[in-house]
Design a protein around this motif. Structure first.
Motif, PDB file in Angstrom:
ATOM      1  N   PRO A  15      45.961  67.474 -55.938  1.00  0.00           N
ATOM      2  CA  PRO A  15      46.851  66.589 -56.700  1.00  0.00           C
ATOM      3  C   PRO A  15      46.043  65.592 -57.525  1.00  0.00           C
ATOM      4  CG  PRO A  15      46.766  65.909 -54.411  1.00  0.00           C
ATOM      5  CD  PRO A  15      45.951  67.176 -54.508  1.00  0.00           C
TER       6      PRO A  15
ATOM      7  N   SER B  88      52.741  73.563 -49.849  1.00  0.00           N
ATOM      8  CA  SER B  88      53.189  74.215 -51.075  1.00  0.00           C
ATOM      9  C   SER B  88      54.270  75.262 -50.853  1.00  0.00           C
ATOM     10  CB  SER B  88      51.986  74.868 -51.780  1.00  0.00           C
ATOM     11  OG  SER B  88      51.344  75.797 -50.928  1.00  0.00           O
TER      12      SER B  88
ATOM     13  N   THR C  49      52.698  67.364 -52.518  1.00  0.00           N
ATOM     14  CA  THR C  49      53.310  68.661 -52.249  1.00  0.00           C
ATOM     15  C   THR C  49      53.480  69.461 -53.534  1.00  0.00           C
ATOM     16  OG1 THR C  49      55.600  67.922 -52.544  1.00  0.00           O
ATOM     17  CG2 THR C  49      54.626  67.603 -50.363  1.00  0.00           C
ATOM     18  N   ARG C  50      53.828  70.715 -53.363  1.00  0.00           N
ATOM     19  CA  ARG C  50      54.274  71.593 -54.449  1.00  0.00           C
ATOM     20  C   ARG C  50      55.448  72.402 -53.901  1.00  0.00           C
ATOM     21  NH1 ARG C  50      51.323  68.618 -56.678  1.00  0.00           N
ATOM     22  NH2 ARG C  50      49.629  69.062 -58.145  1.00  0.00           N
TER      23      ARG C  50
ATOM     24  N   GLU D 251      53.639  64.694 -61.491  1.00  0.00           N
ATOM     25  CA  GLU D 251      52.403  64.022 -61.102  1.00  0.00           C
ATOM     26  C   GLU D 251      52.369  62.599 -61.662  1.00  0.00           C
ATOM     27  OE1 GLU D 251      49.284  65.424 -59.266  1.00  0.00           O
ATOM     28  OE2 GLU D 251      51.240  66.084 -58.537  1.00  0.00           O
TER      29      GLU D 251
ATOM     30  N   THR E 187      60.112  70.798 -58.984  1.00  0.00           N
ATOM     31  CA  THR E 187      59.183  70.868 -57.856  1.00  0.00           C
ATOM     32  C   THR E 187      58.923  69.475 -57.313  1.00  0.00           C
ATOM     33  OG1 THR E 187      58.099  72.810 -58.809  1.00  0.00           O
ATOM     34  CG2 THR E 187      56.876  71.596 -57.129  1.00  0.00           C
TER      35      THR E 187
ATOM     36  N   HIS F 142      56.524  66.917 -56.057  1.00  0.00           N
ATOM     37  CA  HIS F 142      55.086  66.690 -56.128  1.00  0.00           C
ATOM     38  C   HIS F 142      54.600  65.656 -55.114  1.00  0.00           C
ATOM     39  CE1 HIS F 142      53.790  68.754 -59.981  1.00  0.00           C
ATOM     40  NE2 HIS F 142      55.097  68.984 -59.937  1.00  0.00           N
TER      41      HIS F 142
END
Length: 678
Positions: A86, A397, A481-482, A512, A558, A560
């Protein structure tokens, strides 16, 4: 490695889970139950004389997986997870440059438990996010020279995306090394191949770890032996690469077969570096030799970050003086990677009677620095912790994802907020994927303290404790996270307020941060209006814990980053986070089958079972007591478990045990039962 700096690893005191005195004979025709330990070998020939107490001398050449009585206890099962990087937590941490390796002794060479033991006093490494390679360090002339990592270490490392190497230690003569053992290792068969290279690759494949660290330090060799060792390393790497394994070479033996630590990559060792995946550069390096080593690596078509610059922290840990600018200059590209020798100092230097909290405080100091917040490093700190210079990584993820913030050791074992075993324990294979940025707190006011706490937990042995008198809202970063968001995605928080009153919100970022060190673009979603505990009145019947479910309404794409936003409405505050889950469904795992006792000696039992179909995080073993309650005996990612010292309850003729599968969301299967007649 300089012999004056080495601690020789020898067999030490009795294992906490060693067989009870009554365990003297097999029970009802079963084989005797003995405690399983991590495996270790000599290459081929054994020392003269007899081994010491608790030591078993074995030859690697004669090892066969089918004949290994402890393989089921020692084989790791968690696959090596993929990682992503990240946006760095601070402006000085970099990705794609220096990496971090650690050479760690988790226990003695012999009598090192395969599956944890009954003590919380253990090097429970949790800062995996900064590590790129772990070496299971050990070996001694009197016990064995080749060590296979035990399964809990490998399972924990793999869960965080870190490969683990076994250790090949050919000791200096001053520490009992015999040149014959080097010759044994590199012996050839009639076809001119190196049979022990194939054995090493077979061991790593059977045990589920990722390759070998080759440390040839026995002096007295000649150029012929040097050539043989080089050929062996080349063949080992070739065979290892075909199995997805790695080989790291230690800067000790030179091309002429002598042992002469160079502290550099140079003409004396570059052929070994070229034969391996990377090389640990001995502690004798200087700013000049490291810079020259990096240039030489690049001239050879290799990356300079395939060189681990050795940093010996065995004696002084985070108090060790290091020329950091020689490795990690702040104004230009990093020169090399870092190879920490014995960072378990963070546990070993503590006084008698220390607590798990004392250990984690020392370990945080080592890995993240003097500042309690890796997003705000202390620029005056003489110890340049990895978090200051190296970007953290994550493996979160895929869904489902859950954590109960279990560090892999504890003073008790908890299930749904209740104690089901009051025995201290350690087992790294049960460790969660833990928050990597410990602890980033974003607030305009008074910063609360955040720690792993072992006095209470929702599940496992620990929870996250936030305490203080925050006068402004505070966001605690938890996970990078993803995780894909669907219409059914929910986040569950299990939490409890022990003092004061606090409004809890879930913080979710779907992008992000704008740059290194910036705050993720969080959206805050209400968890509950107010969670409180006033004058001993619990807000929830489960020991004060409550589980709140939050739908990610209005969010898409998503996830993040995940955190919590806490706003104190009455202080001071003590608030615990016991669990976090992100899911879009919840199905319990299937049950294992074929549970059985494979060996018994009095109250010492070996259990085994067949794998449950479908995904399983780990298995748990309980004893069903005559009053209907369950007592936790242990958990493991393997399909075998050893328990010692059991005794019949009052009037009990047979003991009943239950084995369950536990899924990623910590849902448990129906039990399978096995009975042992006393």
């Amino acid at each position: 490695m300089n012999p004056t700096r080495r601690t020789v690893l020898t067999a030490t005191g009795a294992l906490a889970l060693a067989p009870s005195p009554s365990a003297t004979a097999a029970t009802r025709g079963r084989p005797a139950a003995t405690a399983p330990f991590a495996s270790y070998w000599y290459p081929d020939s054994l020392p003269s004389g007899t081994p010491g107490t608790g030591v078993t001398w074995r030859s690697l050449k004669s090892w066969r997986a089918a004949d290994d009585p402890d393989l089921a206890f020692n084989a790791a099962t968690v696959p090596l997870a993929a990682r992503f990087t990240p946006t760095p937590a601070n402006t000085s941490a970099r990705s794609g440059q220096a990496r971090v390796q650690a050479l760690v002794s988790f226990g003695p060479t012999s009598s090192n438990p395969s599956q944890g033991s009954a003590t919380a006093d253990y090097y429970a490494l949790t800062h995996w996010a900064y590590l790129d390679e772990l070496v299971f360090w050990g070996g001694s002339a009197g016990e064995g020279l080749i060590l296979a990592p035990n399964a809990p270490v490998v399972d924990a490392a793999h869960r965080h995306g870190v490969p683990v190497l076994g250790n090949i230690f050919l000791p200096p003569v001053a520490y009992g090394g015999q040149l014959q053992w080097t010759r044994d290792l590199v012996q050839k068969d009639s076809a001119g191949r190196f049979p022990l290279a194939a054995q090493l690759v077979a061991v790593a494949a059977a045990y589920g770890f990722d390759g070998w660290f080759v440390n040839a330090e026995t002096g007295g060799g000649n150029s012929a032996l040097g050539a043989a060792v080089l050929g062996f390393v080349r063949e080992l790497k070739s065979l290892a690469a075909a199995q997805g394994q790695r080989v790291t070479w230690y800067d000790a033996m030179t091309v002429n077969g002598s042992v002469s630590w160079q502290g550099a990559l140079n003409s004396q060792n570059q052929t070994f570096f070229q034969a391996a995946d990377d090389m640990f550069v001995d502690f004798r390096w200087s700013a000049g030799t490291l810079a020259a080593s990096g240039r030489r690596a690049e001239q050879l078509g290799r990356a300079r970050y395939e060189l681990w610059a050795g940093v010996d922290v065995e004696s002084n840990g985070s108090n060790t003086p290091v020329d950091w600018d020689a490795i990690l200059p702040s104004g230009k590209a990093h020169v090399a990677s870092i190879g920490f020798y014995r960072p378990e100092w963070t546990r070993n230097h503590l006084p008698a009677g220390h607590t798990p909290g004392d250990f984690h405080a020392a370990d945080d100091r080592f890995w993240t620095g003097r500042s309690p917040d890796p997003a705000r490093p202390d620029g005056t700190d003489p110890w340049r912790a990895p978090a200051v210079s190296v970007a953290d990584r994550s493996t979160v993820s895929a869904m489902p994802f859950a954590s109960v913030f279990n560090t892999g050791h504890g003073l008790r074992w908890y299930e749904d907020g209740a104690v089901t075993s009051d025995v201290p324990w350690n087992h790294l294979g049960l460790q969660d994927r833990l928050p990597s940025r410990r602890w980033v707190v974003r607030t305009a006011g008074e910063r609360p303290t955040v720690t792993f706490d072992f006095a209470d937990a929702w599940r496992g042995g620990s929870s996250v404790l936030v305490e203080g008198e925050p006068d402004q809202p505070a966001v605690l970063d938890l996970y990078a996270t993803r995780l894909p968001i669907s219409a059914d995605t929910v986040v569950e928080l299990t939490h409890r307020t022990d003092a004061g009153s606090v409004n809890v919100e879930l913080a979710v970022a779907t992008a992000e941060p704008s740059g290194a060190g910036a705050t993720p673009p969080y959206t805050c979603l209400s968890v509950n209006p107010v969670s409180a505990r006033r004058r001993g009145r619990a807000v929830n019947p489960v020991n004060g814990w409550q589980t709140s479910t939050v739908r990610l309404a209005g969010l898409s794409g998503t996830v993040h980053a995940i955190g919590v936003r806490l706003t104190a409405t009455d202080g001071p505050v003590r608030w615990r986070l016991g669990g976090l889950a992100v899911r879009d469904g919840a199905r319990p795992p299937a049950a294992p089958c074929g549970a059985r006792i494979t060996a018994a000696s009095g109250g010492d039992l070996r259990f085994a079972w067949s794998a449950a179909p479908g995904p399983v995080r780990h298995y748990e073993l309980h004893r069903l007591l005559p009053d209907g309650t369950r007592r936790f005996l242990g958990g493991t990612c393997q399909r075998a478990y050893f328990v010692s010292g059991l005794r019949p309850e009052q009037g009990e003729r047979a003991a009943r045990f239950e084995v369950r599968s536990v899924g990623e969301l910590y849902t448990a299967s129906a039990p399978v039962t096995v009975t042992h007649t006393w």
